[in-house]
Design a protein around this motif. Structure first.
Motif, PDB file in Angstrom:
ATOM      1  N   SER A 137       0.829  -1.204   0.000  1.00 17.58           N
ATOM      2  CA  SER A 137       0.000   0.000   0.000  1.00 17.58           C
ATOM      3  C   SER A 137       0.863   1.254   0.000  1.00 17.58           C
ATOM      4  O   SER A 137       0.541   2.251  -0.661  1.00 17.58           O
ATOM      5  CB  SER A 137      -0.926   0.002   1.219  1.00 17.58           C
ATOM      6  N   ASP A 185       2.160   1.748  -3.428  1.00 13.48           N
ATOM      7  CA  ASP A 185       1.107   2.246  -4.318  1.00 13.48           C
ATOM      8  C   ASP A 185       0.898   3.746  -4.138  1.00 13.48           C
ATOM      9  O   ASP A 185       0.696   4.481  -5.108  1.00 13.48           O
ATOM     10  CB  ASP A 185      -0.208   1.510  -4.050  1.00 13.48           C
ATOM     11  N   HIS A 231      -0.518  -0.231 -14.073  1.00  7.65           N
ATOM     12  CA  HIS A 231      -1.154  -1.358 -13.387  1.00  7.65           C
ATOM     13  C   HIS A 231      -1.265  -1.077 -11.888  1.00  7.65           C
ATOM     14  O   HIS A 231      -2.290  -1.380 -11.256  1.00  7.65           O
ATOM     15  CB  HIS A 231      -0.338  -2.624 -13.635  1.00  7.65           C
ATOM     16  N   ARG A 241      -4.095   1.479 -11.292  1.00  2.00           N
ATOM     17  CA  ARG A 241      -5.415   0.850 -11.468  1.00  2.00           C
ATOM     18  C   ARG A 241      -5.755  -0.016 -10.263  1.00  2.00           C
ATOM     19  O   ARG A 241      -6.905  -0.050  -9.804  1.00  2.00           O
ATOM     20  CB  ARG A 241      -5.437   0.025 -12.749  1.00  2.00           C
ATOM     21  N   GLY A 242      -4.758  -0.733  -9.719  1.00  2.00           N
ATOM     22  CA  GLY A 242      -4.996  -1.559  -8.545  1.00  2.00           C
ATOM     23  C   GLY A 242      -5.367  -0.729  -7.335  1.00  2.00           C
ATOM     24  O   GLY A 242      -6.267  -1.101  -6.562  1.00  2.00           O
ATOM     25  N   GLU A 250      -6.764   2.282  -7.351  1.00  5.47           N
ATOM     26  CA  GLU A 250      -8.104   2.824  -7.575  1.00  5.47           C
ATOM     27  C   GLU A 250      -9.164   1.756  -7.348  1.00  5.47           C
ATOM     28  O   GLU A 250     -10.243   2.044  -6.788  1.00  5.47           O
ATOM     29  CB  GLU A 250      -8.209   3.382  -9.000  1.00  5.47           C
ATOM     30  N   ALA A 251      -8.874   0.522  -7.752  1.00  5.44           N
ATOM     31  CA  ALA A 251      -9.832  -0.571  -7.563  1.00  5.44           C
ATOM     32  C   ALA A 251     -10.049  -0.843  -6.085  1.00  5.44           C
ATOM     33  O   ALA A 251     -11.187  -1.061  -5.639  1.00  5.44           O
ATOM     34  CB  ALA A 251      -9.329  -1.828  -8.276  1.00  5.44           C
ATOM     35  N   ARG A 252      -8.986  -0.850  -5.290  1.00  9.79           N
ATOM     36  CA  ARG A 252      -9.122  -1.121  -3.857  1.00  9.79           C
ATOM     37  C   ARG A 252      -9.879  -0.005  -3.148  1.00  9.79           C
ATOM     38  O   ARG A 252     -10.650  -0.260  -2.222  1.00  9.79           O
ATOM     39  CB  ARG A 252      -7.741  -1.287  -3.218  1.00  9.79           C
ATOM     40  N   GLY A 262     -12.020   1.988  -4.670  1.00 11.59           N
ATOM     41  CA  GLY A 262     -13.328   2.184  -5.294  1.00 11.59           C
ATOM     42  C   GLY A 262     -13.518   3.598  -5.789  1.00 11.59           C
ATOM     43  O   GLY A 262     -14.650   4.091  -5.877  1.00 11.59           O
ATOM     44  N   ARG A 314     -11.847   6.759  -8.630  1.00 12.00           N
ATOM     45  CA  ARG A 314     -10.907   7.143  -9.664  1.00 12.00           C
ATOM     46  C   ARG A 314     -10.082   8.305  -9.133  1.00 12.00           C
ATOM     47  O   ARG A 314     -10.623   9.329  -8.728  1.00 12.00           O
ATOM     48  CB  ARG A 314     -11.650   7.543 -10.939  1.00 12.00           C
TER      49      ARG A 314
END
Length: 297
Positions: free
Chosen positions: A5, A8, A37, A40-41, A43-45, A47, A49
C-alpha cells in the motif's frame, strides 16, 4: 499498513505531481505499464478514480487532489527526516535538487560545485535549468536560485553571487551604416534579439534605469530564443542587438567582437540568492552545498 500500500501511494504521488506516467515511471525506475497497473490496482481497492487520463495529459480527480494534499506533505516529512539521519554518517551524503536559470547555473552553481564535490563523493547534486518562477516546494526541489529582488519573503535566502549588470551589445558589423542607440527608446529602430519567457510565454521586456528613472522597452527583431548561448551567438554574428548579463559578454567586449551601448542605462542590481523553505530540515549534504555557494565577497 502493508508495504504494498505504501508503494502504491508513492506511485500515485509521483504520477499526480509529475502529471505524466512517462515522467513518473522514469523517476521511479519502473515501466509505464507497471506503473499504470499499480495505479489501477490502487483505484480498484479504494473504489475511486484518482486520476483523469487523456491522450495528452494526466491530472488528479477531486478525490485524487484531496489524497495528494493529505498524504503528500507526510511523505515529504518522512523523506526529509530520513535525509537528516545522514548527520550520523561520517561523511555527508544524499542528493540535493536545485532549480536555477541557465546563467546562474553556469556562472555561480557549477564553479562552486566543481570545487567541493571531489571532497564529498557521497553528495549528489541535480540542477534543473528553468527560466520559470517554479514553486520549489510543489516541485520538490531542495532549493532554488533567483535574483535577490525575486525571493519570496517566507523563504530563507542566502546570497551566492555579487551584484549584477546587464549589457546591450552588438557586433561591429551590425553597426556598419547604423547609428548607435543613445537612449532605450532608440532600440525601437533596431533589430533586437529577444528572449521568450516560459512562465507566461511572453517576450521579455528590456529593463533600464538611469538617475532613478525606470524605463521598460518592448523591442522587436527577427530572432527570438529561450537561452543565453543562442542570443550571444546571434549577436556575435551581427544579427542584431542582445540584452545579456555583463559577465557573459565581457570577454567579447575586451577582444572587440562585441560593442556595448546604453551602458549608463544599466546600473547594478542584487545578484543571485539561493532560497529554500524556512521549515526545511538542513541535512549535512545540504549544509555543505549551501556553505560552498555562500557569497563571501
Amino acid at each position: 499498513m502493508p508495504r504494498s500500500s505504501v508503494d502504491d501511494l508513492i506511485a500515485f504521488l509521483a504520477v499526480a505531481r509529475e502529471r505524466s506516467f512517462t515522467k513518473a515511471a522514469a523517476k521511479l525506475g519502473v515501466s509505464q505499464s507497471a506503473l499504470s497497473h499499480t495505479i489501477r490496482g490502487l483505484e480498484a481497492r479504494l473504489g475511486l478514480r484518482l486520476l483523469t487520463r487523456t491522450t495528452r495529459s494526466v491530472s488528479p480527480t477531486e478525490a485524487g487532489e484531496r489524497l495528494l494534499v493529505s498524504i503528500g506533505p507526510r511523505f515529504d516529512e518522512i523523506e526529509s527526516s530520513l535525509a537528516a539521519l545522514s548527520a550520523f554518517r561520517e561523511k555527508p551524503a544524499g542528493t540535493i535538487r536545485i532549480n536555477a536559470g541557465e546563467h546562474a547555473a553556469n556562472a555561480v552553481l557549477w564553479p562552486a560545485l566543481e570545487r567541493i564535490l571531489p571532497e564529498y563523493p557521497d553528495v549528489k547534486v541535480e540542477i534543473i535549468v528553468d527560466y520559470g518562477l517554479t514553486d520549489i516546494v510543489a516541485e520538490r526541489y531542495d532549493a532554488g536560485v533567483r535574483l535577490g529582488e525575486q525571493v519570496a519573503k517566507d523563504m530563507v535566502a542566502v546570497r551566492i553571487g555579487p551584484d549584477m549588470r546587464m549589457a546591450v551589445v552588438g557586433a561591429p558589423s551590425y553597426f556598419d551604416g547604423r547609428p548607435k542607440p543613445l537612449t532605450p527608446h532608440d532600440l525601437t529602430d533596431h533589430n533586437c534579439i529577444n528572449l521568450r519567457l516560459p512562465t507566461h510565454g511572453a517576450v521579455y521586456v528590456w529593463e533600464f534605469e538611469k538617475d532613478g528613472r525606470e524605463l521598460n522597452v518592448r523591442v522587436d527583431g527577427q530572432l527570438v530564443f529561450n537561452n543565453i548561448a543562442l542570443r550571444l551567438n546571434a549577436a556575435l554574428a551581427g544579427a542584431g542587438l542582445a540584452y545579456l548579463p555583463e559577465d557573459a559578454v565581457q570577454a567579447h567586449l575586451e577582444n572587440g567582437q562585441l560593442v556595448r551601448v546604453l551602458e549608463d542605462w544599466c546600473p547594478p542590481f542584487p545578484g543571485y540568492h539561493l532560497y529554500y523553505p524556512s521549515r526545511r530540515h538542513a541535512s549535512p549534504a545540504f549544509a555543505v552545498v549551501v556553505d560552498a555557494l555562500r557569497y563571501r565577497g
